[in-house]
Design a protein around this motif. Sequence first.
Motif, PDB file in Angstrom:
ATOM      1  N   ALA A  77       0.827  -1.206   0.000  1.00  0.00           N
ATOM      2  CA  ALA A  77       0.000   0.000   0.000  1.00  0.00           C
ATOM      3  C   ALA A  77       0.864   1.259   0.000  1.00  0.00           C
ATOM      4  N   ILE A  78       1.975   1.219   0.735  1.00  0.00           N
ATOM      5  CA  ILE A  78       2.905   2.356   0.763  1.00  0.00           C
ATOM      6  C   ILE A  78       3.464   2.600  -0.627  1.00  0.00           C
ATOM      7  N   ARG A  79       3.875   1.520  -1.300  1.00  0.00           N
ATOM      8  CA  ARG A  79       4.462   1.648  -2.633  1.00  0.00           C
ATOM      9  C   ARG A  79       3.454   2.247  -3.622  1.00  0.00           C
ATOM     10  N   LYS A  80       2.194   1.793  -3.546  1.00  0.00           N
ATOM     11  CA  LYS A  80       1.166   2.316  -4.459  1.00  0.00           C
ATOM     12  C   LYS A  80       0.934   3.809  -4.245  1.00  0.00           C
ATOM     13  N   LEU A  81       0.918   4.235  -2.979  1.00  0.00           N
ATOM     14  CA  LEU A  81       0.726   5.654  -2.690  1.00  0.00           C
ATOM     15  C   LEU A  81       1.909   6.473  -3.198  1.00  0.00           C
ATOM     16  N   TYR A  82       3.120   5.969  -3.003  1.00  0.00           N
ATOM     17  CA  TYR A  82       4.309   6.689  -3.480  1.00  0.00           C
ATOM     18  C   TYR A  82       4.302   6.828  -4.999  1.00  0.00           C
ATOM     19  N   GLU A  83       3.846   5.777  -5.683  1.00  0.00           N
ATOM     20  CA  GLU A  83       3.763   5.856  -7.145  1.00  0.00           C
ATOM     21  C   GLU A  83       2.715   6.894  -7.563  1.00  0.00           C
ATOM     22  N   LYS A  84       1.590   6.893  -6.876  1.00  0.00           N
ATOM     23  CA  LYS A  84       0.517   7.835  -7.198  1.00  0.00           C
ATOM     24  C   LYS A  84       0.932   9.278  -6.947  1.00  0.00           C
ATOM     25  N   LEU A  85       1.770   9.483  -5.921  1.00  0.00           N
ATOM     26  CA  LEU A  85       2.230  10.822  -5.559  1.00  0.00           C
ATOM     27  C   LEU A  85       3.544  11.191  -6.259  1.00  0.00           C
ATOM     28  N   ASN A  86       3.968  10.376  -7.217  1.00  0.00           N
ATOM     29  CA  ASN A  86       5.181  10.627  -8.010  1.00  0.00           C
ATOM     30  C   ASN A  86       6.463  10.652  -7.186  1.00  0.00           C
ATOM     31  N   VAL A  87       6.444   9.951  -6.066  1.00  0.00           N
ATOM     32  CA  VAL A  87       7.649   9.865  -5.240  1.00  0.00           C
ATOM     33  C   VAL A  87       8.608   8.831  -5.819  1.00  0.00           C
ATOM     34  N   ILE A  88       8.074   7.733  -6.319  1.00  0.00           N
ATOM     35  CA  ILE A  88       8.895   6.735  -7.013  1.00  0.00           C
ATOM     36  C   ILE A  88       8.321   6.491  -8.401  1.00  0.00           C
ATOM     37  N   LYS A  89       9.192   6.022  -9.300  1.00  0.00           N
ATOM     38  CA  LYS A  89       8.828   5.854 -10.704  1.00  0.00           C
ATOM     39  C   LYS A  89       8.861   4.369 -11.063  1.00  0.00           C
ATOM     40  N   PRO A  90       7.680   3.752 -11.247  1.00  0.00           N
ATOM     41  CA  PRO A  90       7.650   2.306 -11.513  1.00  0.00           C
ATOM     42  C   PRO A  90       8.282   1.922 -12.844  1.00  0.00           C
ATOM     43  N   ASP A  91       8.337   2.858 -13.808  1.00  0.00           N
ATOM     44  CA  ASP A  91       8.871   2.545 -15.127  1.00  0.00           C
ATOM     45  C   ASP A  91      10.299   3.067 -15.301  1.00  0.00           C
ATOM     46  N   SER A  92      11.025   3.258 -14.224  1.00  0.00           N
ATOM     47  CA  SER A  92      12.375   3.810 -14.286  1.00  0.00           C
ATOM     48  C   SER A  92      13.349   2.841 -14.960  1.00  0.00           C
ATOM     49  N   PHE A 147      12.833   4.147  -2.473  1.00  0.00           N
ATOM     50  CA  PHE A 147      11.626   3.669  -1.810  1.00  0.00           C
ATOM     51  C   PHE A 147      11.907   3.353  -0.340  1.00  0.00           C
ATOM     52  N   LYS A 148      13.017   2.668  -0.091  1.00  0.00           N
ATOM     53  CA  LYS A 148      13.363   2.304   1.286  1.00  0.00           C
ATOM     54  C   LYS A 148      13.612   3.555   2.124  1.00  0.00           C
ATOM     55  N   PHE A 149      14.305   4.537   1.525  1.00  0.00           N
ATOM     56  CA  PHE A 149      14.558   5.783   2.235  1.00  0.00           C
ATOM     57  C   PHE A 149      13.240   6.491   2.567  1.00  0.00           C
ATOM     58  N   ALA A 150      12.366   6.652   1.545  1.00  0.00           N
ATOM     59  CA  ALA A 150      11.115   7.382   1.734  1.00  0.00           C
ATOM     60  C   ALA A 150      10.211   6.673   2.738  1.00  0.00           C
ATOM     61  N   ARG A 151      10.212   5.357   2.676  1.00  0.00           N
ATOM     62  CA  ARG A 151       9.386   4.587   3.612  1.00  0.00           C
ATOM     63  C   ARG A 151       9.874   4.797   5.047  1.00  0.00           C
ATOM     64  N   PRO A 178      14.477  16.382  -8.461  1.00  0.00           N
ATOM     65  CA  PRO A 178      13.213  16.637  -7.748  1.00  0.00           C
ATOM     66  C   PRO A 178      12.283  15.439  -7.831  1.00  0.00           C
ATOM     67  N   ARG A 179      11.610  15.168  -6.713  1.00  0.00           N
ATOM     68  CA  ARG A 179      10.690  14.037  -6.641  1.00  0.00           C
ATOM     69  C   ARG A 179       9.376  14.477  -6.007  1.00  0.00           C
ATOM     70  N   GLY A 180       8.316  13.779  -6.350  1.00  0.00           N
ATOM     71  CA  GLY A 180       7.034  13.969  -5.698  1.00  0.00           C
ATOM     72  C   GLY A 180       6.207  15.085  -6.317  1.00  0.00           C
ATOM     73  N   SER A 181       4.925  15.081  -5.996  1.00  0.00           N
ATOM     74  CA  SER A 181       4.006  16.111  -6.456  1.00  0.00           C
ATOM     75  C   SER A 181       4.506  17.489  -6.054  1.00  0.00           C
TER      76      SER A 181
END
Length: 450
Positions: free
Chosen positions: A325-340, A350-354, A393-396
């Motif tokens: 759930a954390i990963r999905k929220l981060y992807e939605k908020l542009n914190v991490i990029k699933p297609d990187s 992801f580990k840092f942000a979590r 820069p990362r995130g919304s």
Amino acid sequence: MSKDFPSSKLERGSRIAKTGIKVGTNYAKRYLKKKSGNTNGNTDGAFHSENAKEVFKEFTKLRGTALKIAQGMSMDQGFLPEEFAEVMTQAQYSVPPINKALVRSIIKKQLGDYPEQLFASFESEAFAAASIGQVHKAVLKDGRKVAIKIQYPNVRETIDSDLGLAKILVKRLVKKGADIDPYFDEVKETLLEETDYINEGQQIDLFRERFGGLDIEIPEWVEEYSTNKVLCMTYLEGRHLGEFLKENPEQETRDHFGQLLWDFFHNQIQDMDYVHADTHPGNFLFTYDGKLGVIDFGCVKKFPKEFFMDYLRLLPTHLDNNEEAIRKLYEKLNVIKPDSDTPENEERYFKFARNYGMTFAEPYKFEVFNFGDEEYRNTIKYFTKDAPIGNEPRGSQHFLYTTRVHLGLYNILMKMGAHINTSDSKDILSNILNVEFDELTEENNRMQSL
């Protein structure tokens, strides 16, 4: 007009462009020297710091939008060199006031007469000076003590040109190809609101209606002595955080004012309306009769509902320690990029942000949380200084201001060493998110004990 206070677009553009070219040239030379291994022993940190000092020196003379950008650079969003951001923290405090003659002419132009004719008394020396304007004490002819905020000349008119040139400068500091436009668009929208003092007066009225009561003291907007460039509001007596702490207050007093701050921000969340988005010690007063004074309403934000709900959902999701759930929220908020193209870097971030999110969620695990805990302060400091994303820069773009609110609140409470009761705030969030926080923390504590 003083040569140290350029207000025309041409003068300001020339200064910003000159600063940008100089800094850009310095970075280009540094790159070549590093390639050849000839840096003369100078560290990257010292190099970033010297360049930041060059920018700060010029931006302080420009004030206005330029200095607001410098203030923004001091809020560590993880994509500027740490040393650069450190120097820019001076932009929160070290701003010289404009001269008295200019103050008189601005008041005459905006209010129709000179201050000695308009007010029973007017202090020509500003008692506060910031990026967009400075503040003077005065007494109205009806006897009310007021604060008069005067906007520096042509601040609003130079927003576009200042931001355009500053964008060129920032592009030299961030990763090549990084999209910084959304962040600059967000800053521009906020600056347009901050430079409209009628808008700020209306926000004062709004917050006074919402929160003005026994424990929160908000000034009264005096509309007849206000324009979009001069703001008059009743003067609040009290002391800022630094003065308050010098008094070496009892723990009970620290806890009282800390609780008022904590509850003030959670009550704003409950309304799902405008949020005071400049959680800086200079914007709050601790009154002598035990109230929290809120005195600046220039930076007030109403976040898009979808973003704000997702941002709030980060809290229970981290407390539940639900990685998916954390990963999905981060992807939605542009914190991490699933297609990187570099999934290993995404996983590292992801580990840092979590872990960062877990740290912010920590107070909600307890009924009473001690913000004076040294280990907790060191953990927050580590995360705000050691983001692994370098200059990307990362995130919304809305994180620019939610971070200012959240991190600013925690920093004030840590300086106070306040013990905060989180019960009411968890009830507010439970009602909004339909989540039982007690169950989350109990389950998380049980899993950690296994």
